[in-house]
Scaffold this motif. Sequence first.
Motif: not given
Length: 231
Positions: A195-202
């Motif tokens: 979830d953190q990686h998705v948040k960073n990507l977004r």
Amino acid sequence: MKTILIVDDEEKIREVVVSYLQKDGFRTIEADTGITALELVRSGNIDLVILDLMLPDLSGVEVCKSIRQISTMPIIMLTAKVTEDDRILGLSLGADDYVLKPFSTRELIARVKANLRRAQDDILLAETISYKDGDLILHPSKHEVHKCGSRVTLTPNEYRLLQTFARHPGRTFSREELIEKVLGFDFEGNVRAIDQHVKNLRQKIESDPKKPEYVVTVFAVGYRFIGGESA
């Protein structure tokens, strides 16, 4: 021959890590301060950094953040800190992996190899992939991403995440699937780490991360890449 930079102010730890890496055929460079580490990274020819969180001048977090401004090379954090907040902070700044002190040297070498393999995963076949009339453009052969005409600096994990999505537009991925594809099957952390990686990507590819147009959440399942089309 891959070159590994070991950043730790404890000479004995560096000696042990260097010994095992060299036995496995790696070239090694050492640094005992954050400033020295950054100078070596800027000089180039480094494939992966093993970075202690506690350094005498700069913190490992500061060094990690500075490296991410100029490079997407994998970064493995060495840390005695075990709280979830510490891990999330490191991941949010671009760390690819964590190894806790005291650590198994065999495990550390295995994680070095796994992160290098993931960094060299096959790229997409297309030379250029464009979404929303050029709003988001992937250049797989260069490992580059542009948003609104400007280059976006992604960490290796963020790039692998975007690459995985772009290979399968419209497909819903569970968190477990993304963990395996992005962080590797040997990842032992909580699946929510993705979830953190998705948040960073977004934060980097979405015009409004709170209303994503590319990577959308599929409730109770995971995530889906819709390429700027309506969900």
